[in-house]
Design an enzyme around this catalytic site. Structure first.
Site, PDB file in Angstrom:
ATOM      1  N   CYS A   1       0.847  -1.185   0.000  1.00  0.00           N
ATOM      2  CA  CYS A   1       0.000   0.000   0.000  1.00  0.00           C
ATOM      3  C   CYS A   1       0.891   1.247   0.000  1.00  0.00           C
ATOM      4  CB  CYS A   1      -0.861  -0.040   1.258  1.00  0.00           C
ATOM      5  SG  CYS A   1      -1.408   1.554   1.822  1.00  0.00           S
ATOM      6  N   GLU A   2       0.642   2.142  -0.952  1.00  0.00           N
ATOM      7  CA  GLU A   2       1.527   3.301  -1.060  1.00  0.00           C
ATOM      8  C   GLU A   2       1.264   4.349   0.017  1.00  0.00           C
ATOM      9  OE1 GLU A   2       0.893   4.738  -5.027  1.00  0.00           O
ATOM     10  OE2 GLU A   2      -0.721   6.091  -4.443  1.00  0.00           O
ATOM     11  N   HIS A   3       0.196   4.174   0.780  1.00  0.00           N
ATOM     12  CA  HIS A   3      -0.091   5.130   1.853  1.00  0.00           C
ATOM     13  C   HIS A   3       0.525   4.730   3.183  1.00  0.00           C
ATOM     14  CE1 HIS A   3      -3.692   5.699  -0.910  1.00  0.00           C
ATOM     15  NE2 HIS A   3      -2.908   6.739  -1.073  1.00  0.00           N
ATOM     16  N   HIS A   4       0.778   3.432   3.365  1.00  0.00           N
ATOM     17  CA  HIS A   4       1.339   2.975   4.636  1.00  0.00           C
ATOM     18  C   HIS A   4       2.598   2.116   4.493  1.00  0.00           C
ATOM     19  CE1 HIS A   4      -2.970   3.760   5.582  1.00  0.00           C
ATOM     20  NE2 HIS A   4      -2.476   4.223   6.711  1.00  0.00           N
TER      21      HIS A   4
ATOM     22  N   GLN B   1      -4.809  -0.525  -4.954  1.00  0.00           N
ATOM     23  CA  GLN B   1      -5.293  -1.716  -5.667  1.00  0.00           C
ATOM     24  C   GLN B   1      -6.012  -1.369  -6.968  1.00  0.00           C
ATOM     25  OE1 GLN B   1      -7.206  -4.664  -3.122  1.00  0.00           O
ATOM     26  NE2 GLN B   1      -8.304  -5.523  -4.882  1.00  0.00           N
TER      27      GLN B   1
ATOM     28  N   HIS C   1      -5.469  -6.089   2.833  1.00  0.00           N
ATOM     29  CA  HIS C   1      -4.585  -4.936   3.042  1.00  0.00           C
ATOM     30  C   HIS C   1      -4.143  -4.938   4.499  1.00  0.00           C
ATOM     31  CE1 HIS C   1      -5.656  -2.485  -0.677  1.00  0.00           C
ATOM     32  NE2 HIS C   1      -6.324  -3.611  -0.796  1.00  0.00           N
TER      33      HIS C   1
ATOM     34  N   CYS D   1      -2.750  -2.666   6.067  1.00  0.00           N
ATOM     35  CA  CYS D   1      -3.042  -1.390   6.739  1.00  0.00           C
ATOM     36  C   CYS D   1      -4.459  -1.367   7.295  1.00  0.00           C
ATOM     37  CB  CYS D   1      -2.797  -0.212   5.805  1.00  0.00           C
ATOM     38  SG  CYS D   1      -3.700  -0.302   4.270  1.00  0.00           S
TER      39      CYS D   1
END
Ligand SMILES: [Zn+2]
Length: 232
Positions: free
Chosen positions: A121-124, A162, A190, A192
């Site tokens: 995940c590019e946010h976490h 995703q 995920h 996260c």
């Protein structure tokens, strides 16, 4: 090759809007947001610099980097980022896709299901993992089956959302195979969502990409869905 000193100059980022994004997993574009100079540094220099910065992160957290168990971690993480889990950022790692003529004139859809993939995940920067199911109808060319796995893995090995991952795989298959008739479904957990934040270990996320017949012909779409649910 870039000098090490320039790294910090390239790290000036606009921090406004970070908080608004919060826990929402929104992607901004179909293309992975890479800078133009993304590959001016070679892998070895990237590993060296990431190692240095990761050591700093661990140090700030108060960890004793002289400990035998921890001292190799910055290098391991840096190497894993560049050579393994984010190797799909670099176009030079894109799998070459040899096509074959559809000599037996197979006219039905080909479905490859339950392709295992691991992404982040590019946010976490924590794992997203699950199964991808891919279908296409040949327009005269076919592709080796393991190449479909490799394409799924190549785009997975990036910081991702995703939705984008699913579209990148679908568009790549359309391009390579010269057919509009492509479908991709991804069903993923995920970390996260499961290991932190809302801590939901039951939910999974399903995304889909339908093009050509899979978009317009309900029968084709249902046939695909029927095949991939056989085992469930
Ligand atoms: Zn996340």
């Amino acid at each position: 090759m870039k000098q090490k000193e320039t790294l910090l100059n390239t790290m000036e980022i606009d921090h406004t809007g970070f908080e608004e994004l919060g826990e929402e997993h929104v992607g901004t574009s179909l293309e992975t947001p890479l800078r133009e100079d993304a590959f001016e540094m070679d892998d070895e220099l990237k590993i060296e610099l990431i190692e240095k910065h990761f050591r700093e992160i661990m140090h700030i957290m108060g960890l004793d980097l002289n400990d035998d168990s921890l001292k190799g971690t910055p290098h391991r993480v840096a190497k894993m980022y560049v050579k393994e889990v984010f190797s799909g950022l670099n176009p030079k790692n894109k799998p070459a896709s040899k096509l074959f003529e559809n000599k037996y004139n197979y006219k039905e859809m080909l479905v490859e299901k339950d392709i295992t993939f691991f992404s982040h995940c590019e946010h976490h920067f924590v794992p997203i993992y699950g199964k991808a199911h891919v279908a296409y109808i040949s327009k005269g060319q076919v592709i080796g089956l393991s190449k479909i796995n490799r394409i799924v893995q190549y785009f997975s090995k990036r910081p991702q959302v995703q939705e984008r991952l699913t579209m990148q795989i679908g568009n790549e298959l359309k391009d390579i195979l010269g057919t509009e008739d492509v479908a991709v479904i991804m069903d993923a957990d995920h970390m996260c969502v499961s290991s932190r934040g809302i801590n939901d270990t039951n939910s999974s996320t399903v995304t889909s990409f339908y093009s050509g017949k899979f978009e317009h012909d309900e029968q084709a779409r249902n046939e695909f869905l029927k095949y991939i649910h056989l085992k469930k």
